[in-house]
Design an enzyme around this catalytic site. Structure first.
Site, short mmCIF file in Angstrom:
data_model
loop_
_atom_site.label_atom_id
_atom_site.label_comp_id
_atom_site.label_asym_id
_atom_site.label_seq_id
_atom_site.Cartn_x
_atom_site.Cartn_y
_atom_site.Cartn_z
N GLU A 1 0.86 -1.18 0.00
CA GLU A 1 0.00 0.00 0.00
C GLU A 1 0.90 1.23 0.00
O GLU A 1 1.75 1.38 0.87
CB GLU A 1 -0.94 -0.04 1.21
CG GLU A 1 -1.93 -1.19 1.13
CD GLU A 1 -2.63 -1.28 -0.22
OE1 GLU A 1 -3.04 -0.25 -0.77
OE2 GLU A 1 -2.76 -2.41 -0.75
N CYS B 1 -1.55 9.22 3.94
CA CYS B 1 -1.63 8.82 2.53
C CYS B 1 -2.95 9.30 1.95
O CYS B 1 -3.07 9.55 0.77
CB CYS B 1 -1.50 7.32 2.41
SG CYS B 1 -2.64 6.45 3.47
P1 NAP Z 1 9.00 4.76 3.13
O1 NAP Z 1 10.13 5.70 3.13
O2 NAP Z 1 8.67 4.03 1.87
O3 NAP Z 1 9.27 3.73 4.32
C1 NAP Z 1 8.32 2.75 4.66
C2 NAP Z 1 9.04 1.58 5.29
O4 NAP Z 1 9.86 0.96 4.31
C3 NAP Z 1 9.93 1.96 6.45
O5 NAP Z 1 9.84 0.98 7.45
C4 NAP Z 1 11.31 1.96 5.81
O6 NAP Z 1 12.36 1.73 6.72
C5 NAP Z 1 11.16 0.79 4.87
N1 NAP Z 1 12.16 0.74 3.78
C6 NAP Z 1 12.92 1.74 3.28
N2 NAP Z 1 13.70 1.26 2.28
C7 NAP Z 1 13.42 -0.05 2.16
C8 NAP Z 1 13.88 -1.10 1.30
N3 NAP Z 1 14.79 -0.90 0.35
N4 NAP Z 1 13.37 -2.34 1.47
C9 NAP Z 1 12.44 -2.58 2.41
N5 NAP Z 1 11.97 -1.64 3.24
C10 NAP Z 1 12.44 -0.39 3.11
O7 NAP Z 1 7.64 5.51 3.56
P2 NAP Z 1 7.41 6.41 4.85
O8 NAP Z 1 8.07 7.72 4.64
O9 NAP Z 1 7.68 5.63 6.07
O10 NAP Z 1 5.81 6.60 4.79
C11 NAP Z 1 5.19 7.56 4.01
C12 NAP Z 1 4.64 6.94 2.75
O11 NAP Z 1 3.73 5.90 3.08
C13 NAP Z 1 3.83 7.93 1.93
O12 NAP Z 1 4.13 7.73 0.57
C14 NAP Z 1 2.39 7.53 2.22
O13 NAP Z 1 1.46 7.90 1.23
C15 NAP Z 1 2.52 6.05 2.35
N6 NAP Z 1 1.41 5.46 3.10
C16 NAP Z 1 0.49 4.73 2.42
C17 NAP Z 1 -0.59 4.19 3.09
C18 NAP Z 1 -1.63 3.38 2.36
O14 NAP Z 1 -2.41 2.69 3.01
N7 NAP Z 1 -1.67 3.43 1.04
C19 NAP Z 1 -0.74 4.39 4.46
C20 NAP Z 1 0.24 5.14 5.13
C21 NAP Z 1 1.32 5.67 4.44
P3 NAP Z 1 13.29 2.95 7.22
O15 NAP Z 1 12.40 3.80 8.04
O16 NAP Z 1 14.35 2.25 8.00
O17 NAP Z 1 13.80 3.63 5.99
#
Ligand code: NAP
Length: 522
Positions: free
Chosen positions: A292, A326
């Site tokens: 997601e 999001c």
């Molecule tokens: P993110 O930067 O993509 O990080 C999400 C998770 O992925 C974190 O735990 C991060 O760990 C991990 N991660 C980073 N690089 C990775 C890799 N190469 N392999 C596996 N995992 C990895 O997103 P965020 O800044 O935390 O969250 C914001 C985003 O989430 C926004 O785009 C928002 O729209 C989206 N979101 C979507 C929903 C939905 O239901 N559609 C709900 C909530 C949020 P680290 O923290 O250690 O980097």
């Protein structure tokens, strides 16, 4: 005791706390003081029931006052990440063989414990994620909802499912767990989304490796402790803080990984999907990816809309939790006949919002999550000032935290970067539409398709949007944030993800595989 012996009352959403009630105010103030006294504690990494410390540490800070360290965590090494997957794999047959009834009961215990410690979890969310009291309480309430809802869903999926009976046969179908799941949540719903993905994996009989967001590991550590207290075996899950860029690929690529439940940005989600699709030596299955991702959510304001209500809905959707949802509204698309009047009302309401420390109940908006996020958002604001006209905000807000003013940029064309790219901060683009059809076309002019809303009093327009507004979660005459478990199964189209519909009746299937059995009767 088998699951069939369980009888649960109908699912009801957990009520959010009313902080105008003095008892609730006193309770959260006490919890905030208690949690503050635990700042700077160090938490272990958990694998297979063993606790680990690493040389490298991860420090989470209070984004309202970044000099304050909320929690100190271990940084998983590639060796520990490998060990976490292998240990979860080794325990999977035992956990998968437990009765669904036992797993459901543990989940209901987790819900009860979350309820008992609600203000404490709220307080961690205030301090580590920068959520105001009401936003924090909504996050904890949603976590409770996921536990209660998935407990009932597992009850429905446990045991043989009814299938057509062939003459002379006994036919049945059952849902089995998949194996080891890697659970990767974002920081913006660090309790609710973490809880939802983790308990969906566990209650269906999978084991899980939880890799929390590096911004909010303390909330995850507290939840891991709660899972143990609820009776989930220590070997059924690993708590593995560490940098996503350092261990994420390894976790996804490991041949024993069976599925990945991810919520986060578009780019990380796409990378996970790509890596998971590549079969590794020794891998015996096609990995499943539940991803997601981001949004660029629009609210359409029709010519006959109640403009005051529309402005309220847009402000709440755009600036609640600083626009870091999001589902946040980042585009208001307004019929040109009411554009000026709507913008005037919107400006007044947005300019009146207060920004300050999240633990101060007079703040409507707290800080954004990190200095990096703040810098990215400010860069987007600079871009937006060239692409449109900043009519509210437009920069940092005072204080030592990562504060940004609620920012409204008017007259934004659909080709603008701030119309197309997810900013994930308190920045709203306002765009003029010729008529409702044009507004709908503009709303759909996005690679994302997560949430959307329409303020209108024209039934034909509402029907057209019902059919053609291409988003996973659509709302009429209300804000586009605040999906409720059970009522609004959540997930988006296109680059917003796999539309898993968290909090809905389709969700747990994603964590299972079905087995059909036909027995010839003598
Ligand atoms: P993110 O930067 O993509 O990080 C999400 C998770 O992925 C974190 O735990 C991060 O760990 C991990 N991660 C980073 N690089 C990775 C890799 N190469 N392999 C596996 N995992 C990895 O997103 P965020 O800044 O935390 O969250 C914001 C985003 O989430 C926004 O785009 C928002 O729209 C989206 N979101 C979507 C929903 C939905 O239901 N559609 C709900 C909530 C949020 P680290 O923290 O250690 O980097």
């Amino acid at each position: 005791m088998s699951a069939s012996a369980l009888s649960l009352p109908e699912f009801r959403n957990e009520p959010v706390a009313d902080f105008s009630v003095p008892a609730n105010r006193r309770a959260i103030e006490a919890a905030l003081a208690d949690v503050r006294s635990k700042f700077g504690h160090e938490y272990d990494l958990l694998i297979g029931g063993q606790r680990f410390q690493t040389a490298e540490k991860l420090r989470s800070v209070n984004p309202s006052h970044p000099a304050e360290v909320v929690g100190i965590h271990q940084r998983a090494t590639p060796e520990l990440a490998t060990r976490a997957v292998e240990s979860a794999y080794a325990y999977f047959p035992e956990w998968a063989a437990t009765s669904a009834g036992d797993r459901i009961r543990k989940l209901l215990t987790a819900a009860r414990l979350l309820r008992e410690h609600k203000f404490e979890f709220d307080a961690w969310l205030v301090y580590e994620a920068g959520k105001t009291w009401p936003e924090a309480d909504a996050d904890t309430s949603e976590a409770i909802d996921f536990c209660e809802y998935y407990a009932r869903e597992m009850l429905r999926l446990s045991g043989p499912q009814s299938v057509v009976q062939m003459p002379g046969e006994k036919d049945e179908m059952r849902y089995l767990p998949l194996g080891v799941g890697i659970v990767i949540p974002p920081w913006n719903f660090p309790l609710a989304i973490l809880t939802g993905m983790t308990v969906a994996a566990l209650v269906t009989g999978n084991t899980a490796v939880i890799k929390p967001s590096s911004e909010t590991p303390t909330i995850a550590a507290k939840f891991a402790e709660l899972l143990l207290e609820a009776g989930f075996p220590a070997k059924a899950f690993a708590f593995l803080p560490g940098s996503g860029s350092a261990i994420g690929d390894l976790l996804v690529q490991h041949p024993k990984t069976r599925f990945v439940a991810f919520t986060g940005s578009r780019d990380v989600g796409l990378r996970i999907n790509e890596l998971a699709a590549k079969t590794q030596p020794g891998q015996r299955w096609i990995k499943r990816v539940i991803a997601e991702m981001g949004g660029k959510d629009a609210i359409i304001v029709d010519a006959d809309a109640d403009l005051d209500k529309a402005a309220d809905g847009v402000v709440a959707s755009a600036f609640g939790y600083q626009g870091q949802k999001c589902s946040a509204c980042s585009r208001a698309i307004v019929d040109e006949r009411v554009y000026d009047e709507f913008l005037k009302s919107l400006k007044t309401k947005a300019a009146a919002l207060t920004v300050g420390a999240a633990d101060d109940p007079s703040s409507y908006m707290g800080p954004v999550i990190s200095d990096a996020a703040r810098r990215t958002i400010l860069q987007y604001i600079d871009v937006g000032k060239k692409e449109g006209k900043a009519v509210v905000g437009g920069g940092s807000a005072p204080g030592d935290g990562y504060f940004i003013q609620p920012t409204v940029i008017a007259d934004v064309p659909s080709t603008a970067r701030i119309f197309q790219e997810e900013i994930f901060g308190p920045v709203l683009a306002v765009t003029k539409a010729r008529d409702f059809q044009h507004a709908l076309a503009l709303a759909n002019d996005s690679e994302y398709g997560l949430t959307g809303a329409v303020f209108s009093n024209t039934p034909e327009h509402i029907q057209q949007a019902r059919e053609r507004f291409f988003v996973g979660n659509l709302y009429f005459n209300r804000k586009c944030t605040g999906a409720m478990v059970g009522a609004h199964p959540f997930g988006g189209f296109n680059m917003s993800g796999t539309d898993s519909k968290a909090g809905g009746p389709d969700y747990l299937y994603l964590f299972t595989q079905a087995k059909s059995v036909g027995e010839k009767l003598r």
